[in-house]
Design an enzyme around this catalytic site. Structure first.
Site, PDB file in Angstrom:
ATOM      1  N   HIS A   1       0.774   5.135   1.207  1.00 53.26           N
ATOM      2  CA  HIS A   1       0.098   6.196   1.959  1.00 53.26           C
ATOM      3  C   HIS A   1       0.202   7.492   1.169  1.00 53.26           C
ATOM      4  O   HIS A   1       1.263   7.798   0.621  1.00 53.26           O
ATOM      5  CB  HIS A   1       0.794   6.435   3.302  1.00 53.26           C
ATOM      6  CG  HIS A   1       0.799   5.273   4.243  1.00 53.26           C
ATOM      7  ND1 HIS A   1      -0.092   5.150   5.288  1.00 53.26           N
ATOM      8  CD2 HIS A   1       1.605   4.179   4.311  1.00 53.26           C
ATOM      9  CE1 HIS A   1       0.172   4.035   5.957  1.00 53.26           C
ATOM     10  NE2 HIS A   1       1.192   3.426   5.393  1.00 53.26           N
TER      11      HIS A   1
ATOM     12  N   HIS B   1       0.840  -1.199   0.000  1.00 55.37           N
ATOM     13  CA  HIS B   1       0.000   0.000   0.000  1.00 55.37           C
ATOM     14  C   HIS B   1       0.867   1.238   0.000  1.00 55.37           C
ATOM     15  O   HIS B   1       1.936   1.247   0.590  1.00 55.37           O
ATOM     16  CB  HIS B   1      -0.952   0.018   1.203  1.00 55.37           C
ATOM     17  CG  HIS B   1      -0.272  -0.168   2.525  1.00 55.37           C
ATOM     18  ND1 HIS B   1       0.115  -1.412   2.984  1.00 55.37           N
ATOM     19  CD2 HIS B   1       0.116   0.708   3.462  1.00 55.37           C
ATOM     20  CE1 HIS B   1       0.693  -1.281   4.163  1.00 55.37           C
ATOM     21  NE2 HIS B   1       0.725  -0.007   4.478  1.00 55.37           N
TER      22      HIS B   1
HETATM   23  P1  5GP Z   1       1.744   0.384   7.392  1.00 56.96           P
HETATM   24  O1  5GP Z   1       2.297   0.682   8.753  1.00 56.96           O
HETATM   25  O2  5GP Z   1       1.649  -1.084   7.115  1.00 56.96           O
HETATM   26  O3  5GP Z   1       2.461   1.152   6.306  1.00 56.96           O
HETATM   27  O4  5GP Z   1       0.285   1.012   7.387  1.00 56.96           O
HETATM   28  C1  5GP Z   1      -0.880   0.271   7.545  1.00 56.96           C
HETATM   29  C2  5GP Z   1      -2.017   1.285   7.631  1.00 56.96           C
HETATM   30  O5  5GP Z   1      -3.231   0.597   7.477  1.00 56.96           O
HETATM   31  C3  5GP Z   1      -2.082   2.038   8.960  1.00 56.96           C
HETATM   32  O6  5GP Z   1      -1.957   3.439   8.724  1.00 56.96           O
HETATM   33  C4  5GP Z   1      -3.451   1.659   9.513  1.00 56.96           C
HETATM   34  O7  5GP Z   1      -4.099   2.734  10.158  1.00 56.96           O
HETATM   35  C5  5GP Z   1      -4.202   1.217   8.275  1.00 56.96           C
HETATM   36  N1  5GP Z   1      -5.242   0.218   8.527  1.00 56.96           N
HETATM   37  C6  5GP Z   1      -5.090  -0.947   9.218  1.00 56.96           C
HETATM   38  N2  5GP Z   1      -6.245  -1.633   9.241  1.00 56.96           N
HETATM   39  C7  5GP Z   1      -7.137  -0.900   8.525  1.00 56.96           C
HETATM   40  C8  5GP Z   1      -8.531  -1.100   8.198  1.00 56.96           C
HETATM   41  O8  5GP Z   1      -9.166  -2.095   8.539  1.00 56.96           O
HETATM   42  N3  5GP Z   1      -9.115  -0.129   7.449  1.00 56.96           N
HETATM   43  C9  5GP Z   1      -8.455   0.983   7.036  1.00 56.96           C
HETATM   44  N4  5GP Z   1      -9.131   1.873   6.313  1.00 56.96           N
HETATM   45  N5  5GP Z   1      -7.144   1.211   7.337  1.00 56.96           N
HETATM   46  C10 5GP Z   1      -6.507   0.281   8.075  1.00 56.96           C
END
Ligand code: 5GP
Ligand code: ZN
Length: 115
Positions: free
Chosen positions: A104, A102
């Site tokens: 951001h 993903h």
């Molecule tokens: P990472 O740290 O892996 O780059 O970011 C994962 C992101 O996914 C986090 O910012 C977290 O808030 C978001 N996230 C985790 N679970 C969910 C969910 O069920 N729905 C949404 N919309 N975001 C999620």
């Protein structure tokens, strides 16, 4: 594997977990992060399950480029006019928490909660 039944973002793609979607096409889905760090905080994901940027294969290049080119369009649609930030966390030391690739995209007036 194109879908991982255990993966939270695959469940969002399948509609089994609700999300606030802002864009969907054949290859990509974009929705609001559940814990936003900025006034606008979007997540751009491929529909296919790819665990992280470390797992990218040549056949993924087309939608990988589309992820980046979507960011300015979506931020404009969200009313972001003063710049934005794009981040892809990869692997443990990269701070990745969800193992479905993903990007951001953060924007909106500062201060932001993080970053
Ligand atoms: P990472 O740290 O892996 O780059 O970011 C994962 C992101 O996914 C986090 O910012 C977290 O808030 C978001 N996230 C985790 N679970 C969910 C969910 O069920 N729905 C949404 N919309 N975001 C999620
Ligand atoms: Zn997945």
């Amino acid at each position: 594997m194109s879908h991982d039944p255990q993966c939270i973002f695959c469940k969002i793609v399948a509609g089994h977990i609700p999300s606030k979607k802002v864009h969907e096409d054949d290859e990509l889905l974009v929705f609001h992060d559940i814990h936003p760090w900025a006034p606008v905080h979007l997540l751009v994901i491929p529909k296919v399950h790819v665990a992280s940027l470390a797992d990218i294969e040549p056949e993924h290049q087309q939608w990988l480029g589309k992820m980046l080119s979507l960011a300015p369009k979506l931020m404009k649609q969200q009313g972001v006019t003063n710049g934005f930030r794009t981040v892809i966390n990869t692997g443990a030391d990269g701070g990745q928490e969800v193992y479905h690739l993903h990007m951001h995209v953060y924007g909106g007036p500062r201060p932001w909660a993080k970053g």
